[in-house]
Design an enzyme around this catalytic site. Structure first.
Site, mmCIF file in Angstrom:
data_model
loop_
_atom_site.group_PDB
_atom_site.id
_atom_site.type_symbol
_atom_site.label_atom_id
_atom_site.label_comp_id
_atom_site.label_asym_id
_atom_site.label_seq_id
_atom_site.Cartn_x
_atom_site.Cartn_y
_atom_site.Cartn_z
ATOM 1 N N GLN A 1 0.829 -1.212 0.000
ATOM 2 C CA GLN A 1 0.000 0.000 0.000
ATOM 3 C C GLN A 1 0.857 1.252 0.000
ATOM 4 O OE1 GLN A 1 -3.243 -0.095 2.735
ATOM 5 N NE2 GLN A 1 -3.824 2.026 2.394
ATOM 6 N N ASP A 2 1.466 1.584 1.137
ATOM 7 C CA ASP A 2 2.389 2.713 1.159
ATOM 8 C C ASP A 2 3.551 2.383 2.082
ATOM 9 O OD1 ASP A 2 0.288 4.941 3.191
ATOM 10 O OD2 ASP A 2 1.075 2.966 3.595
ATOM 11 N N PRO A 3 4.620 3.174 2.039
ATOM 12 C CA PRO A 3 5.802 2.849 2.834
ATOM 13 C C PRO A 3 5.510 2.881 4.332
ATOM 14 C CG PRO A 3 6.320 4.480 1.138
ATOM 15 C CD PRO A 3 4.831 4.363 1.189
ATOM 16 N N PRO B 1 -0.014 7.270 7.929
ATOM 17 C CA PRO B 1 -0.245 6.281 6.877
ATOM 18 C C PRO B 1 -1.331 6.731 5.909
ATOM 19 C CG PRO B 1 -1.089 5.521 9.003
ATOM 20 C CD PRO B 1 -0.274 6.733 9.278
ATOM 21 N N GLY B 2 -1.101 6.466 4.634
ATOM 22 C CA GLY B 2 -2.066 6.825 3.606
ATOM 23 C C GLY B 2 -2.060 8.281 3.202
#
EC number: 3.2.2.27
Length: 204
Positions: free
Chosen positions: A46-48, A116-117
């Site tokens: 999804q993301d780091p 996050p996100g």
């Protein structure tokens, strides 16, 4: 690619006012380890990781010396169940996998520290979609591992010659325990059947 330039401009703008991860030099680290024609497996994240010192441009991977995150611990547990007797890695750096043809790619290449996100709308998704589409069209046969609803929504479609595997996210919060995921053995069986050779999933 115009959308890549747009994402980079937006990254530069945001990095002046917030701490962005991973470091700029590592944003495209996923391109360094294997040529497109040598890619065998794509694992879509999804993301780091959003804590300092963790993310270094490979999905689910962390720098050596950093504690192994819970999601990656669950991935390792699944590998051990797929291949009984496989040693448990002592660190969380997945560069060995990347060198062996595993593309560890997040749908967002950057994130604001602690959030996050936060860069999901930055524009990286269009670049990632283009990369996946080109691999699907020109490489393979490939195995795509899509863990969790986000990866499955972001993926789109692949040609019939590829194997697409879906499962819950390896997060400890997921409903289905990830230790039961058999993707690693399934991937090797598919790759060997198609003359590409399985992946050595060990981490040294």
């Amino acid at each position: 690619m115009p959308y890549t330039r747009h994402a980079l401009r937006e990254y530069e703008r945001r990095s002046r006012v917030e701490q962005v991860l991973p470091p700029k030099a590592d944003i495209f680290a996923w391109t360094r380890y294997a040529a497109p024609e040598d890619i065998k497996v794509v694992i879509l994240g999804q993301d780091p990781y959003h804590s300092r010192g963790q993310a270094h441009g490979l999905a689910f991977s962390v720098n050596r010396g950093v504690p192994v995150p819970p999601s990656l611990q669950n991935i390792y547990a699944a590998v051990q169940k797929n291949f009984p007797g496989a040693p448990r890695p002592s660190h969380g750096c997945l560069e060995d996998w990347a060198r062996r043809g595993v593309l560890l790619l997040n749908t967002s290449l950057t994130v604001r520290s602690g959030a996050p996100g936060s860069h999901s709308s930055l524009g990286w998704g269009r670049l990632v979609h283009a990369v996946l589409a080109r691999l699907s069209a020109e490489s393979g046969p490939l195995v795509f591992m899509l863990w969790g609803a986000h990866a499955q929504r972001a993926f789109g479609a692949a040609g019939k010659r590829h194997l697409v595997l879906t499962y819950s996210h390896p997060s400890p919060l997921s409903r289905a325990p990830f230790v039961h995921c058999t993707h690693f053995a399934e991937a090797n069986a598919f790759l060997e059947q198609h003359g590409r050779g399985g992946v050595d999933w060990s981490i040294v």
